[in-house]
Write a protein that holds these residues in place. Sequence first.
Motif, PDB file in Angstrom:
ATOM      1  N   SER A   4       2.175  12.008   5.084  1.00 32.31           N
ATOM      2  CA  SER A   4       0.824  11.729   4.608  1.00 32.31           C
ATOM      3  C   SER A   4       0.840  10.889   3.329  1.00 32.31           C
ATOM      4  CB  SER A   4       0.076  13.043   4.368  1.00 32.31           C
ATOM      5  OG  SER A   4       0.742  13.782   3.370  1.00 32.31           O
ATOM      6  N   THR A   6       0.503   7.993   0.987  1.00 31.54           N
ATOM      7  CA  THR A   6      -0.322   6.792   1.090  1.00 31.54           C
ATOM      8  C   THR A   6       0.097   5.759   0.051  1.00 31.54           C
ATOM      9  OG1 THR A   6      -2.010   7.482  -0.495  1.00 31.54           O
ATOM     10  CG2 THR A   6      -2.290   8.221   1.824  1.00 31.54           C
ATOM     11  N   SER A 129      -8.092   1.849   6.481  1.00 34.73           N
ATOM     12  CA  SER A 129      -8.055   3.027   7.352  1.00 34.73           C
ATOM     13  C   SER A 129      -6.972   3.974   6.858  1.00 34.73           C
ATOM     14  CB  SER A 129      -7.743   2.610   8.792  1.00 34.73           C
ATOM     15  OG  SER A 129      -6.395   2.155   8.875  1.00 34.73           O
ATOM     16  N   ASP A 130      -7.018   5.221   7.295  1.00 33.83           N
ATOM     17  CA  ASP A 130      -5.986   6.202   6.922  1.00 33.83           C
ATOM     18  C   ASP A 130      -4.609   5.746   7.410  1.00 33.83           C
ATOM     19  OD1 ASP A 130      -7.886   7.748   5.675  1.00 33.83           O
ATOM     20  OD2 ASP A 130      -8.082   9.171   7.334  1.00 33.83           O
ATOM     21  N   LYS A 133      -3.316   3.015   5.116  1.00 32.57           N
ATOM     22  CA  LYS A 133      -2.866   3.546   3.817  1.00 32.57           C
ATOM     23  C   LYS A 133      -1.443   4.078   3.901  1.00 32.57           C
ATOM     24  CE  LYS A 133      -7.562   4.831   2.589  1.00 32.57           C
ATOM     25  NZ  LYS A 133      -8.524   5.934   2.526  1.00 32.57           N
TER      26      LYS A 133
END
Length: 154
Positions: A4, A6, A129-130, A133
């Motif tokens: 996760s 980023t 967008s996720d 990132k």
Amino acid sequence: MASSDTIYDALRESHERQRALCRQLLETEPHGSDRRKVFVALRNEEAAHAAAEERFLYAPILMDDNGLQPSRHALAEHHKLEELFEELDGRDPSEAGWMQRAGTLVHELEHHLEEEETRFFQQSGKILSDTAKVRLAAAYREDYARMLAQQPGP
């Protein structure tokens, strides 16, 4: 690096290294060898960070209408910082006035980092967008490491 992770996590790591080096620089002795070493470490950290950040955060944001002005502003601040680094790099760190200019550099750099974290990250976070990132974090880290390895020594 977590899955996760980023681009913002990666950038904050460098921001913290830069802040620590700024504090160290302001605490150095005028005629000690540490001043030059800390300055070079800060210059190299910021140069590698800025190059990778411009490629993997600013460039994608420039492509969006809502990111055009914030990216231009951030790029202008990078240019101003680069000029301050060049000015100081060409002078003897023990000479009169060097530390005053270094103080200006530290002030400008800390302002830039704070502005990025409190404004630019939020603005760009609405554009990316996720998935982007996370993908940009990996690309940034790779380019940052490559750029840092290319920086000149003291």
